[in-house]
Design a protein around this motif. Structure first.
Motif, PDB file in Angstrom:
ATOM      1  N   LEU A 164       0.829  -1.207   0.000  1.00  0.00           N
ATOM      2  CA  LEU A 164       0.000   0.000   0.000  1.00  0.00           C
ATOM      3  C   LEU A 164       0.864   1.257   0.000  1.00  0.00           C
ATOM      4  CD1 LEU A 164      -2.833  -0.996   2.520  1.00  0.00           C
ATOM      5  CD2 LEU A 164      -2.981  -0.840   0.029  1.00  0.00           C
ATOM      6  N   LEU A 165       1.942   1.244   0.777  1.00  0.00           N
ATOM      7  CA  LEU A 165       2.837   2.406   0.818  1.00  0.00           C
ATOM      8  C   LEU A 165       3.473   2.639  -0.548  1.00  0.00           C
ATOM      9  CD1 LEU A 165       4.274   4.627   2.379  1.00  0.00           C
ATOM     10  CD2 LEU A 165       6.001   2.949   3.071  1.00  0.00           C
ATOM     11  N   CYS A 166       3.919   1.569  -1.195  1.00  0.00           N
ATOM     12  CA  CYS A 166       4.514   1.703  -2.532  1.00  0.00           C
ATOM     13  C   CYS A 166       3.493   2.243  -3.531  1.00  0.00           C
ATOM     14  CB  CYS A 166       5.061   0.360  -2.997  1.00  0.00           C
ATOM     15  SG  CYS A 166       6.532  -0.196  -2.089  1.00  0.00           S
ATOM     16  N   ALA A 167       2.249   1.766  -3.423  1.00  0.00           N
ATOM     17  CA  ALA A 167       1.206   2.244  -4.340  1.00  0.00           C
ATOM     18  C   ALA A 167       0.950   3.734  -4.146  1.00  0.00           C
ATOM     19  CB  ALA A 167      -0.078   1.442  -4.117  1.00  0.00           C
ATOM     20  N   VAL A 168       0.910   4.178  -2.875  1.00  0.00           N
ATOM     21  CA  VAL A 168       0.694   5.603  -2.603  1.00  0.00           C
ATOM     22  C   VAL A 168       1.855   6.433  -3.126  1.00  0.00           C
ATOM     23  CG1 VAL A 168       0.498   7.315  -0.752  1.00  0.00           C
ATOM     24  CG2 VAL A 168      -0.807   5.190  -0.623  1.00  0.00           C
ATOM     25  N   LEU A 169       3.090   5.947  -2.902  1.00  0.00           N
ATOM     26  CA  LEU A 169       4.261   6.687  -3.385  1.00  0.00           C
ATOM     27  C   LEU A 169       4.287   6.760  -4.908  1.00  0.00           C
ATOM     28  CD1 LEU A 169       7.022   5.356  -0.943  1.00  0.00           C
ATOM     29  CD2 LEU A 169       5.902   7.596  -0.933  1.00  0.00           C
ATOM     30  N   LEU A 170       3.918   5.660  -5.570  1.00  0.00           N
ATOM     31  CA  LEU A 170       3.864   5.674  -7.031  1.00  0.00           C
ATOM     32  C   LEU A 170       2.802   6.645  -7.537  1.00  0.00           C
ATOM     33  CD1 LEU A 170       4.274   1.868  -7.879  1.00  0.00           C
ATOM     34  CD2 LEU A 170       5.902   3.704  -8.358  1.00  0.00           C
ATOM     35  N   LEU A 171       1.654   6.668  -6.852  1.00  0.00           N
ATOM     36  CA  LEU A 171       0.589   7.587  -7.251  1.00  0.00           C
ATOM     37  C   LEU A 171       1.036   9.033  -7.097  1.00  0.00           C
ATOM     38  CD1 LEU A 171      -2.326   8.083  -8.128  1.00  0.00           C
ATOM     39  CD2 LEU A 171      -3.007   7.902  -5.732  1.00  0.00           C
ATOM     40  N   LEU A 172       1.646   9.351  -5.947  1.00  0.00           N
ATOM     41  CA  LEU A 172       2.130  10.710  -5.730  1.00  0.00           C
ATOM     42  C   LEU A 172       3.215  11.079  -6.733  1.00  0.00           C
ATOM     43  CD1 LEU A 172       2.259  10.863  -1.819  1.00  0.00           C
ATOM     44  CD2 LEU A 172       0.595  11.934  -3.336  1.00  0.00           C
ATOM     45  N   GLY A 173       4.117  10.116  -7.005  1.00  0.00           N
ATOM     46  CA  GLY A 173       5.162  10.372  -7.992  1.00  0.00           C
ATOM     47  C   GLY A 173       4.585  10.636  -9.374  1.00  0.00           C
ATOM     48  N   GLY A 174       3.561   9.854  -9.741  1.00  0.00           N
ATOM     49  CA  GLY A 174       2.919  10.068 -11.033  1.00  0.00           C
ATOM     50  C   GLY A 174       2.241  11.416 -11.131  1.00  0.00           C
ATOM     51  N   LEU A 175       1.568  11.820 -10.039  1.00  0.00           N
ATOM     52  CA  LEU A 175       0.917  13.130 -10.028  1.00  0.00           C
ATOM     53  C   LEU A 175       1.931  14.262 -10.190  1.00  0.00           C
ATOM     54  CD1 LEU A 175      -1.706  12.659  -7.167  1.00  0.00           C
ATOM     55  CD2 LEU A 175      -2.192  12.961  -9.595  1.00  0.00           C
ATOM     56  N   LEU A 176       3.027  14.170  -9.442  1.00  0.00           N
ATOM     57  CA  LEU A 176       4.048  15.214  -9.537  1.00  0.00           C
ATOM     58  C   LEU A 176       4.682  15.243 -10.925  1.00  0.00           C
ATOM     59  CD1 LEU A 176       5.771  14.819  -6.037  1.00  0.00           C
ATOM     60  CD2 LEU A 176       4.241  16.662  -6.793  1.00  0.00           C
ATOM     61  N   TYR A 177       4.895  14.063 -11.502  1.00  0.00           N
ATOM     62  CA  TYR A 177       5.505  14.000 -12.839  1.00  0.00           C
ATOM     63  C   TYR A 177       4.593  14.643 -13.878  1.00  0.00           C
ATOM     64  CZ  TYR A 177       6.893  12.054 -17.327  1.00  0.00           C
ATOM     65  OH  TYR A 177       7.244  11.904 -18.654  1.00  0.00           O
ATOM     66  N   HIS A 178       3.312  14.282 -13.858  1.00  0.00           N
ATOM     67  CA  HIS A 178       2.374  14.839 -14.840  1.00  0.00           C
ATOM     68  C   HIS A 178       2.175  16.335 -14.627  1.00  0.00           C
ATOM     69  CE1 HIS A 178       1.329  11.162 -16.878  1.00  0.00           C
ATOM     70  NE2 HIS A 178       1.039  10.553 -15.735  1.00  0.00           N
ATOM     71  N   GLN A 179       2.142  16.762 -13.356  1.00  0.00           N
ATOM     72  CA  GLN A 179       2.008  18.188 -13.083  1.00  0.00           C
ATOM     73  C   GLN A 179       3.208  18.959 -13.632  1.00  0.00           C
ATOM     74  OE1 GLN A 179      -0.494  19.814 -11.687  1.00  0.00           O
ATOM     75  NE2 GLN A 179       0.455  21.831 -11.434  1.00  0.00           N
ATOM     76  N   ARG A 180       4.400  18.423 -13.423  1.00  0.00           N
ATOM     77  CA  ARG A 180       5.610  19.101 -13.912  1.00  0.00           C
ATOM     78  C   ARG A 180       5.660  19.103 -15.435  1.00  0.00           C
ATOM     79  NH1 ARG A 180      11.867  17.347 -12.429  1.00  0.00           N
ATOM     80  NH2 ARG A 180      12.882  19.012 -13.633  1.00  0.00           N
ATOM     81  N   ARG A 181       5.268  17.987 -16.046  1.00  0.00           N
ATOM     82  CA  ARG A 181       5.330  17.898 -17.511  1.00  0.00           C
ATOM     83  C   ARG A 181       4.351  18.874 -18.161  1.00  0.00           C
ATOM     84  NH1 ARG A 181       3.820  12.618 -21.201  1.00  0.00           N
ATOM     85  NH2 ARG A 181       4.414  13.495 -23.216  1.00  0.00           N
ATOM     86  N   THR A 182       3.107  18.933 -17.630  1.00  0.00           N
ATOM     87  CA  THR A 182       2.137  19.845 -18.218  1.00  0.00           C
ATOM     88  C   THR A 182       2.546  21.300 -17.990  1.00  0.00           C
ATOM     89  OG1 THR A 182       0.804  19.662 -16.195  1.00  0.00           O
ATOM     90  CG2 THR A 182       0.202  18.234 -18.039  1.00  0.00           C
ATOM     91  N   LYS A 183       3.185  21.576 -16.874  1.00  0.00           N
ATOM     92  CA  LYS A 183       3.667  22.933 -16.630  1.00  0.00           C
ATOM     93  C   LYS A 183       4.772  23.307 -17.625  1.00  0.00           C
ATOM     94  CE  LYS A 183       2.614  25.372 -13.849  1.00  0.00           C
ATOM     95  NZ  LYS A 183       1.638  26.501 -13.878  1.00  0.00           N
ATOM     96  N   GLN A 184       5.647  22.375 -17.929  1.00  0.00           N
ATOM     97  CA  GLN A 184       6.683  22.648 -18.924  1.00  0.00           C
ATOM     98  C   GLN A 184       6.074  22.900 -20.295  1.00  0.00           C
ATOM     99  OE1 GLN A 184       9.089  19.119 -18.495  1.00  0.00           O
ATOM    100  NE2 GLN A 184      10.420  20.026 -16.933  1.00  0.00           N
ATOM    101  N   GLN A 185       5.031  22.151 -20.649  1.00  0.00           N
ATOM    102  CA  GLN A 185       4.359  22.372 -21.930  1.00  0.00           C
ATOM    103  C   GLN A 185       3.698  23.748 -21.953  1.00  0.00           C
ATOM    104  OE1 GLN A 185       1.777  18.954 -21.834  1.00  0.00           O
ATOM    105  NE2 GLN A 185       3.117  17.721 -23.136  1.00  0.00           N
ATOM    106  N   GLN A 186       3.144  24.161 -20.833  1.00  0.00           N
ATOM    107  CA  GLN A 186       2.529  25.484 -20.757  1.00  0.00           C
ATOM    108  C   GLN A 186       3.589  26.585 -20.890  1.00  0.00           C
ATOM    109  OE1 GLN A 186       1.082  26.976 -16.918  1.00  0.00           O
ATOM    110  NE2 GLN A 186      -0.948  27.213 -17.859  1.00  0.00           N
ATOM    111  N   ASP A 187       4.723  26.404 -20.244  1.00  0.00           N
ATOM    112  CA  ASP A 187       5.798  27.401 -20.350  1.00  0.00           C
ATOM    113  C   ASP A 187       6.307  27.515 -21.783  1.00  0.00           C
ATOM    114  OD1 ASP A 187       5.640  27.945 -17.658  1.00  0.00           O
ATOM    115  OD2 ASP A 187       7.259  26.573 -17.090  1.00  0.00           O
ATOM    116  N   ALA A 188       6.439  26.369 -22.460  1.00  0.00           N
ATOM    117  CA  ALA A 188       6.889  26.397 -23.851  1.00  0.00           C
ATOM    118  C   ALA A 188       5.867  27.107 -24.740  1.00  0.00           C
ATOM    119  CB  ALA A 188       7.132  24.971 -24.347  1.00  0.00           C
ATOM    120  N   LEU A 189       4.588  26.901 -24.463  1.00  0.00           N
ATOM    121  CA  LEU A 189       3.533  27.571 -25.221  1.00  0.00           C
ATOM    122  C   LEU A 189       3.596  29.083 -25.005  1.00  0.00           C
ATOM    123  CD1 LEU A 189       0.993  27.181 -27.001  1.00  0.00           C
ATOM    124  CD2 LEU A 189      -0.331  27.010 -24.883  1.00  0.00           C
TER     125      LEU A 189
END
Length: 357
Positions: free
Chosen positions: A12-37
Motif C-alpha cells: 500500500l505504501l509503494c502504491a501511494v508513493l507511485l501515485l504521488l510520484g505520477g501526479l508530480l511527474y504529470h504536473q511538472r510535464r504539463t507545466k513545462q508544456q505550458q511554459d513552452a507555449l
C-alpha cells in the motif's frame, strides 16, 4: 501473520508513493508544456492583450473513470478584446485551440462541478455541449482555485455579477444537507464518547467486533450522492462523507454491542483460571480469554492457576462481553485499601493506577 500485514502495508505504501510520484511527474510535464507555449506565443501578442494561465478540460473528460489529474491540459487564455483565444497543449503534445466570443452568454461561472472535477472551480466558455471548461492555474494549491477563478471572471467581464458560490467559500451551516450531516456527526460522536466513558461492559474478541465497522463502508457513496445532489461542492462533500463514514465505522460495533447486551439474558458467572500477565482463561471451553491489564496489580496477588468467577454476557448476536460492574466494585475497594495502607511519610501520593469504575 505479522509478516503478511507488513507485506500488505508495504504494498500500500509503494502504491501511494507511485501515485504521488505520477501526479508530480504529470504536473511538472504539463507545466513545462505550458511554459513552452507561453514562450512561443508571447512575442506575437500586442501590449494590450492580456493572457492568463489556465487549466483546460472538455466535458467528456469529466466522465472518464481512469485519469491521473483533475484537468485535461494546461494552456493560455488570451483576451483579444471582443474575443477570447484559448490555446492548450495536451499530454501527448497535440495543440488544441478555440476562438470564443467574450460575452456573459459564453463566459459563465460553473464553480466546483463535482468530485470528478477535483477541488477546482471552473468557468464554462462557449455554449451547450461545445463549451470548454477553464480554471485559473493555481498549481498544486487547489484551495486557492475558487478565488483565483473568480478573479479571472472579474478580469474578463468586470460588469458581470458574480454567482454567490464565487464570492465566498461554501458555508456548511447554510446548506440543509451539509447541516444535517454535521448534526448527525456530532450526535454520533457524543454517543460514542458517552458509551466509551460510561459503559462497564468490555468487549471480548474485540478485533472481531471491530470488523462490524466495515458495514459503514457501503454508506460512503450513498452519503456522497445525497450531498452532491443538494449542491454541496465536491471537496466539502468528500470531507464530510469521509469523517462521517469513519465515525460510523466506530459507532456500528458499539451499537451492536449495546444491542446484544440489551437483548441478552442476565450475565452468567463463569469460572476462569488465572494465567500470567492478568490473563484469565475459561475453565470450560466456550467463552474467550479475558485480559485485564488495567487492574494487573490486583491479579498479581493471586497464584497462577487460581480460579475466579467473571460475569460473561452473550446475546442473540453472539458477541461476547464481560460485565465488569461486580469486578470493578471489588477491584476499586482493593485499590482503596492499598492506598489507605500506604504510609503517608514514605509515600505521600499513591502510585496505584486510577481504580476502575
Amino acid at each position: 501473520m505479522k509478516l503478511a500485514l507488513l507485506g500488505v502495508q508495504g504494498v500500500l505504501l509503494c502504491a501511494v508513493l507511485l501515485l504521488l510520484g505520477g501526479l508530480l511527474y504529470h504536473q511538472r510535464r504539463t507545466k513545462q508544456q505550458q511554459d513552452a507555449l507561453l514562450d512561443e506565443l508571447l512575442p506575437g501578442l500586442a501590449p494590450q492583450q492580456r493572457w492568463f494561465r489556465v487549466n483546460v478540460a472538455r466535458q467528456p473528460f469529466f466522465a472518464r473513470r481512469l485519469r491521473m489529474l483533475s484537468f485535461e491540459a494546461k494552456g493560455l487564455l488570451i483576451d483579444l478584446g471582443e474575443q477570447l483565444r484559448l490555446v492548450a497543449v495536451q499530454r501527448d503534445g497535440a495543440r488544441v485551440e478555440w476562438l470564443l466570443p467574450k460575452s456573459p452568454e459564453s463566459v459563465r461561472w460553473d464553480g466546483n462541478v463535482g468530485l470528478r472535477a477535483g477541488n477546482l472551480h471552473w468557468l464554462a466558455l462557449g455554449v451547450g455541449d461545445q463549451a470548454v471548461m477553464v480554471s485559473a492555474d493555481t498549481g498544486l494549491n487547489a484551495v486557492a482555485s475558487r478565488e483565483a477563478t473568480a478573479d479571472l471572471l472579474r478580469a474578463l467581464l468586470p460588469r458581470q455579477p458574480l454567482a454567490p458560490s464565487a464570492r465566498g467559500d461554501f458555508a456548511l451551516e447554510k446548506n440543509a444537507a451539509s447541516r444535517l450531516v454535521v448534526v448527525v456527526f456530532i450526535a454520533l460522536l457524543l454517543a460514542v464518547l458517552a458509551d466509551h466513558g460510561l459503559s462497564e461492559y468490555q468487549a471480548l474478541h474485540a478485533h472481531h467486533v471491530m470488523l462490524l465497522g466495515l458495514l459503514a463502508v457501503p454508506l460512503w457513496p450513498l452519503i456522497y450522492l445525497y450531498l452532491s445532489r443538494r449542491q454541496v461542492p465536491g471537496r466539502e462533500a468528500l470531507t464530510l462523507v469521509t469523517l462521517l463514514t469513519v465515525l460510523l465505522a466506530v459507532a456500528v460495533p458499539r451499537a451492536a454491542l449495546r444491542l446484544d447486551q440489551w437483548l441478552a439474558d442476565a450475565a452468567v458467572a463463569t469460572p476462569y483460571r488465572l494465567a500470567a500477565g492478568a490473563l484469565l482463561q475459561p475453565v470450560q471451553a466456550g467463552p474467550p480469554d479475558v485480559r485485564l491489564r488495567d487492574v494487573s496489580e490486583y491479579w498479581a496477588q493471586f497464584e497462577p492457576g487460581s480460579v475466579h468467577e467473571l460475569d460473561i454476557v452473550r446475546g442473540p448476536l453472539g458477541l461476547w462481553q464481560l460485565d465488569r460492574r461486580r469486578l470493578n466494585a471489588v477491584t476499586r475497594a482493593w485499590y482503596l485499601r492499598q492506598d489507605a495502607a500506604t504510609p503517608a511519610a514514605g509515600h505521600p501520593a499513591s502510585t496505584a493506577p486510577t481504580p476502575p469504575r
